[in-house]
Write an enzyme that holds these catalytic residues in place. Structure first.
Site, PDB file in Angstrom:
ATOM      1  N   TYR A  91     -68.536-104.024  23.985  1.00 27.35           N
ATOM      2  CA  TYR A  91     -68.702-102.912  23.053  1.00 27.35           C
ATOM      3  C   TYR A  91     -68.516-101.587  23.791  1.00 27.35           C
ATOM      4  CZ  TYR A  91     -70.780-100.063  19.340  1.00 27.35           C
ATOM      5  OH  TYR A  91     -70.996 -99.117  18.362  1.00 27.35           O
TER       6      TYR A  91
ATOM      7  N   HIS B 143     -65.409 -98.749  23.354  1.00 28.17           N
ATOM      8  CA  HIS B 143     -65.703 -97.355  23.009  1.00 28.17           C
ATOM      9  C   HIS B 143     -65.271 -96.390  24.105  1.00 28.17           C
ATOM     10  CE1 HIS B 143     -67.816 -99.012  19.592  1.00 28.17           C
ATOM     11  NE2 HIS B 143     -67.837 -97.798  19.091  1.00 28.17           N
TER      12      HIS B 143
ATOM     13  N   TYR C 230     -71.480 -87.388  18.567  1.00 27.71           N
ATOM     14  CA  TYR C 230     -71.683 -88.778  18.182  1.00 27.71           C
ATOM     15  C   TYR C 230     -72.130 -89.574  19.401  1.00 27.71           C
ATOM     16  CZ  TYR C 230     -70.410 -93.026  15.464  1.00 27.71           C
ATOM     17  OH  TYR C 230     -70.412 -94.207  14.771  1.00 27.71           O
TER      18      TYR C 230
ATOM     19  N   TRP D  24     -60.122-100.086  13.053  1.00 32.80           N
ATOM     20  CA  TRP D  24     -61.211-100.128  14.033  1.00 32.80           C
ATOM     21  C   TRP D  24     -62.241-101.188  13.639  1.00 32.80           C
ATOM     22  CZ3 TRP D  24     -61.858 -98.642  18.842  1.00 32.80           C
ATOM     23  CH2 TRP D  24     -63.143 -98.650  19.380  1.00 32.80           C
ATOM     24  N   TRP D  25     -62.598-101.220  12.363  1.00 32.92           N
ATOM     25  CA  TRP D  25     -63.553-102.228  11.904  1.00 32.92           C
ATOM     26  C   TRP D  25     -63.040-103.632  12.216  1.00 32.92           C
ATOM     27  CZ3 TRP D  25     -64.697-100.316   6.246  1.00 32.92           C
ATOM     28  CH2 TRP D  25     -65.555 -99.205   6.296  1.00 32.92           C
TER      29      TRP D  25
END
Length: 103
Positions: free
Chosen positions: A17, A21, A40, A75-76
């Site tokens: 993950y 990112h 963010y 992206w999902w």
């Protein structure tokens, strides 16, 4: 406006993950900014694999429109193998209520 939410990673997926990112696509960064997102951050609780997201948004309606962009859906799909998702591959995200904020 401040938005907080939580999501859940599958066991053993924290490094993957973080890697994904750290290589966030420029088009995804542009979409976040174009839909009013800034500052963010995503945090991990290693004991539970719960992710806590924090983002500052300009407008909730503008931010919500970002979900329907092609880059966001891509992206999902890219992230669906490492975290809990809904049938459309959107992450299972639970909004959190803001109880305290200090500027």
């Amino acid at each position: 406006m401040i938005k907080g939410f939580k999501m859940k990673l599958y066991e053993g997926m924290a490094e993957e993950y973080e890697r994904r990112h750290n290589e966030l696509w420029p088009e995804m960064i542009d979409m976040i900014h174009e839909h009013g997102g800034k500052n963010y951050s995503i945090f991990l609780d290693k004991e539970t694999n719960i992710l806590f997201g924090y983002i500052e948004i300009e407008d909730t309606e503008l931010w919500a429109k970002g979900a329907d962009t092609a880059i966001n859906r891509k992206w999902w799909d890219f992230m669906a193998d490492i975290m809990e998702t809904n049938p459309d591959n959107s992450p299972v995200a639970i909004d959190l209520d803001l109880l305290f904020h200090l500027k």
